[in-house]
Design an enzyme around this catalytic site. Structure first.
Site, PDB file in Angstrom:
ATOM      1  N   GLU A 193       0.725  -1.140  -0.046  1.00  0.00           N
ATOM      2  CA  GLU A 193       0.130   0.111   0.063  1.00  0.00           C
ATOM      3  C   GLU A 193       0.822   1.331   0.003  1.00  0.00           C
ATOM      4  O   GLU A 193       1.411   1.590   0.962  1.00  0.00           O
ATOM      5  CB  GLU A 193      -0.696  -0.029   1.252  1.00  0.00           C
ATOM      6  CG  GLU A 193      -1.766  -1.280   1.295  1.00  0.00           C
ATOM      7  CD  GLU A 193      -2.917  -1.086   0.419  1.00  0.00           C
ATOM      8  OE1 GLU A 193      -3.398   0.199  -0.004  1.00  0.00           O
ATOM      9  OE2 GLU A 193      -3.781  -2.201   0.160  1.00  0.00           O
TER      10      GLU A 193
ATOM     11  N   CYS B  75      -2.175   9.639   2.463  1.00  0.00           N
ATOM     12  CA  CYS B  75      -1.893   9.102   1.304  1.00  0.00           C
ATOM     13  C   CYS B  75      -2.680   9.289   0.037  1.00  0.00           C
ATOM     14  O   CYS B  75      -2.467   9.290  -1.039  1.00  0.00           O
ATOM     15  CB  CYS B  75      -1.723   7.652   1.421  1.00  0.00           C
ATOM     16  SG  CYS B  75      -3.128   6.747   2.075  1.00  0.00           S
TER      17      CYS B  75
HETATM   18  P1  NAD Z   1       8.380   4.769   4.992  1.00  0.00           P
HETATM   19  O1  NAD Z   1       8.197   3.812   3.866  1.00  0.00           O
HETATM   20  O2  NAD Z   1       9.222   5.612   5.181  1.00  0.00           O
HETATM   21  O3  NAD Z   1       8.090   3.961   6.307  1.00  0.00           O
HETATM   22  C1  NAD Z   1       7.065   2.824   6.527  1.00  0.00           C
HETATM   23  C2  NAD Z   1       7.551   1.867   7.269  1.00  0.00           C
HETATM   24  O4  NAD Z   1       8.665   1.183   7.133  1.00  0.00           O
HETATM   25  C3  NAD Z   1       7.880   2.138   8.660  1.00  0.00           C
HETATM   26  O5  NAD Z   1       7.618   1.298   9.586  1.00  0.00           O
HETATM   27  C4  NAD Z   1       9.461   2.258   8.869  1.00  0.00           C
HETATM   28  O6  NAD Z   1       9.943   1.840  10.134  1.00  0.00           O
HETATM   29  C5  NAD Z   1       9.955   1.196   7.677  1.00  0.00           C
HETATM   30  N1  NAD Z   1      11.168   1.386   6.965  1.00  0.00           N
HETATM   31  C6  NAD Z   1      11.506   2.332   6.656  1.00  0.00           C
HETATM   32  N2  NAD Z   1      12.861   2.244   6.061  1.00  0.00           N
HETATM   33  C7  NAD Z   1      12.845   1.019   5.841  1.00  0.00           C
HETATM   34  C8  NAD Z   1      14.129   0.100   5.433  1.00  0.00           C
HETATM   35  N3  NAD Z   1      15.075   0.609   4.701  1.00  0.00           N
HETATM   36  N4  NAD Z   1      13.709  -1.208   5.491  1.00  0.00           N
HETATM   37  C9  NAD Z   1      12.910  -1.637   5.998  1.00  0.00           C
HETATM   38  N5  NAD Z   1      11.872  -1.170   6.657  1.00  0.00           N
HETATM   39  C10 NAD Z   1      11.813   0.287   6.790  1.00  0.00           C
HETATM   40  O7  NAD Z   1       6.962   5.539   4.977  1.00  0.00           O
HETATM   41  P2  NAD Z   1       6.520   6.906   5.837  1.00  0.00           P
HETATM   42  O8  NAD Z   1       7.217   8.108   5.651  1.00  0.00           O
HETATM   43  O9  NAD Z   1       5.960   6.029   7.310  1.00  0.00           O
HETATM   44  O10 NAD Z   1       4.839   6.906   5.191  1.00  0.00           O
HETATM   45  C11 NAD Z   1       4.658   7.601   4.264  1.00  0.00           C
HETATM   46  C12 NAD Z   1       4.538   7.121   2.913  1.00  0.00           C
HETATM   47  O11 NAD Z   1       3.503   6.063   3.099  1.00  0.00           O
HETATM   48  C13 NAD Z   1       3.783   8.052   1.869  1.00  0.00           C
HETATM   49  O12 NAD Z   1       4.354   7.674   0.817  1.00  0.00           O
HETATM   50  C14 NAD Z   1       2.438   7.761   1.807  1.00  0.00           C
HETATM   51  O13 NAD Z   1       1.791   7.757   0.657  1.00  0.00           O
HETATM   52  C15 NAD Z   1       2.514   6.131   2.115  1.00  0.00           C
HETATM   53  N6  NAD Z   1       0.970   5.687   2.672  1.00  0.00           N
HETATM   54  C16 NAD Z   1       0.311   5.011   2.025  1.00  0.00           C
HETATM   55  C17 NAD Z   1      -0.736   4.628   2.186  1.00  0.00           C
HETATM   56  C18 NAD Z   1      -1.648   3.402   1.509  1.00  0.00           C
HETATM   57  O14 NAD Z   1      -2.654   3.185   1.987  1.00  0.00           O
HETATM   58  N7  NAD Z   1      -1.480   3.263   0.331  1.00  0.00           N
HETATM   59  C19 NAD Z   1      -1.449   5.181   3.446  1.00  0.00           C
HETATM   60  C20 NAD Z   1      -0.548   6.037   4.339  1.00  0.00           C
HETATM   61  C21 NAD Z   1       0.672   6.141   3.905  1.00  0.00           C
END
Ligand code: NAD
Length: 462
Positions: free
Chosen positions: A213, A247
């Site tokens: 997602e 998002c």
């Molecule tokens: P992110 O990808 O930075 O982090 C998400 C998760 O991944 C966190 O739990 C984090 O600890 C983990 N993570 C981060 N880097 C990692 C790595 N290198 N290896 C493994 N795990 C890692 O995202 P964010 O900044 O928390 O969220 C914002 C993004 O999420 C935006 O792009 C937004 O559009 C998207 N989003 C999508 C939805 C949806 O339903 N499609 C909903 C909310 C947010």
């Protein structure tokens, strides 16, 4: 934070527990869902407080978009679980007659659910509900960037659930990578497209199926024939809810040039109706999650002209609801998902030219269009792909539990909510039961049937 050994241990305990078969019992699943419901009902104030701490989230928004939606997801699952889980009988061809064919939903086993910071409860618990309803065990990993909510989720789940069934692992990249090395049976990730690729590459090592997602740059097209006053209110609501950190927020507006000024006025009116003349004072307006994101967003204000807003305070992580005009596709604000309270409004002259430009861009999570003309709405829907779409509204495609919620292309793969969530966490197993009463020898070697006859029979037999 859990170390790698503790993570090994919890994953192994869940695998062992799943093998006992306890989660196949629907009454067991209902008890988990009810426990989650009771847990939330008794901790509403704590949830609201954690969101206020992490995101300056107004209580109304924390309740409506986190507690209420999660509770709705549980209620739908409790009410419909028996129907979803029931094996579905399908037709059986003559070739395997006599026999009975069924599609039997079976739980995958153990699921890993990784969440982002922007809706830090909803985006963990909603998939966890689907996972539990489908009879899986799950480990959930909250985002370290919403620390108060992460700690609260860990504490609440720890008190309410056996860790064999549902456990929380807190922390950032390191524990997430340790989790990804485990052999989970399903992986459900919500977050950025960049990390989504890392997660999918890790999942490939175990051939673990994934739902991703992800985010995207959601266009919002406003045609000259739209109800501009309503469009202004709905766009402002969707864009500045949670200070744009959503998002499915409209990322930018493409407006037909002849009504640009009227739309900007309608947006301005909605802004002052919603947040007053000085939004920093409004109790109904959230803050930016951290300094890193504040700094990233502030640079977008260097280009274009702030028609509304533009004020910032790093100390308070505050960015006023801002509407930018004079923005072009080459400006940095148009490169990636904005994910903050900055709304570029870009005029256009010809819808077909805009559609062609949008077709060349990655598929977004949401697509919005405001128009009174059904044919125009249909054209936009038919020519532009997106995870979900709403005509004359924003967020409406998310709120309806009858609709799948998910992305397409760069905005993700797979979907959830309601029945679709149950199916996402279920393997749809094909099961045929046959009788041994008759066993015609036609299909066995040595093959006696002339090929000519076989060709005639095949369409009837299969
Ligand atoms: P992110 O990808 O930075 O982090 C998400 C998760 O991944 C966190 O739990 C984090 O600890 C983990 N993570 C981060 N880097 C990692 C790595 N290198 N290896 C493994 N795990 C890692 O995202 P964010 O900044 O928390 O969220 C914002 C993004 O999420 C935006 O792009 C937004 O559009 C998207 N989003 C999508 C939805 C949806 O339903 N499609 C909903 C909310 C947010």
């Amino acid at each position: 934070m859990m170390d790698a050994i503790a993570i090994d241990d919890i994953a192994e305990r869940q695998r062992r527990f799943f093998r006992t078969g306890a989660t196949r019992d629907l009454a067991f699943r209902r008890r988990q869902l009810q426990a989650m419901r009771d847990m939330l009902a008794s901790r509403e104030d704590d949830v609201i407080e954690a969101m206020r701490h992490d995101l300056g989230r107004p209580a109304f928004e924390a309740f409506s978009s986190e507690i209420a939606v999660v509770t709705l997801e549980i209620d739908v699952a409790l009410k419909r679980l028996a129907g979803w889980a029931r094996p579905r009988r399908v037709g059986t061809p003559w070739l395997i007659f006599p026999g009975k064919s069924r599609i039997v939903p079976e739980p995958y086993g153990t699921a890993l659910i990784i969440g982002p910071w922007n809706y830090p409860l909803l985006l963990l618990l909603a998939p966890a509900i689907s996972a539990l309803a489908a009879g899986n065990c799950a480990v959930i990993k909250p985002s370290e960037l919403a620390p108060a909510t992460s700690a609260l989720v860990a504490e609440m789940i720890g008190r309410t659930f056996d860790p064999e069934v549902l456990a929380v692992v807190e922390g950032g990249i390191e524990p997430t990578q340790a989790l990804l090395r485990q052999d989970f049976d399903y992986l459900f990730y919500t977050g950025s497209t960049r990390v989504g690729k890392i997660v999918m590459a890790e999942a490939a090592k175990h051939l673990t199926p994934v739902t991703l997602e992800l985010g995207g740059k959601n266009p919002c097209i406003v045609a000259a024939d739209a109800d501009l006053k309503t469009a202004g209110r709905r766009i402002v609501w969707g864009k500045f809810y949670n200070a744009g950190q959503t998002c499915i927020a409209p990322d930018y507006v493409l407006v037909e040039r002849s009504v640009e000024k009227t739309l900007l006025d309608a947006i301005g009116e909605a802004l002052s109706d919603f947040y007053g003349t000085d939004p920093v004072q409004s109790p109904d307006y959230a803050r930016i999650v951290n300094e890193h994101h504040f700094d990233r967003l502030e640079t977008f204000l260097e280009r274009g002209r702030a028609v509304h807003g533009g004020q910032t305070s790093r100390e308070q992580r505050y960015i006023a609801p801002t509407v930018l005009s004079g923005i072009g596709w080459d400006d940095p604000v148009m490169a990636d998902e904005i994910f903050g309270p900055i709304l570029p409004v870009i005029p256009f002259d010809d819808l077909d030219t805009e559609i062609a430009a949008l077709q060349a861009r990655p598929k977004p999570l949401a697509l919005y269009a405001f128009t009174a003309d059904k044919a125009r709405a249909d054209k936009i829907l038919e020519t532009l792909s997106s995870g979900g779409a709403a005509i004359n509204d924003v967020f409406a495609q998310f709120i309806n539990m009858e609709l799948p919620f998910g992305g397409v292309g760069a905005s993700g793969m797979g979907a959830y909510h309601g029945k679709v969530g149950f199916e996402t966490f279920s393997h749809m197993r094909a099961v045929v039961r046959r009788s041994t009463r008759i066993d015609p020898s036609l299909k066995y070697p040595p093959y006696k049937m002339p090929l000519r006859l076989l060709k005639r029979l095949v369409p009837w037999m299969m």
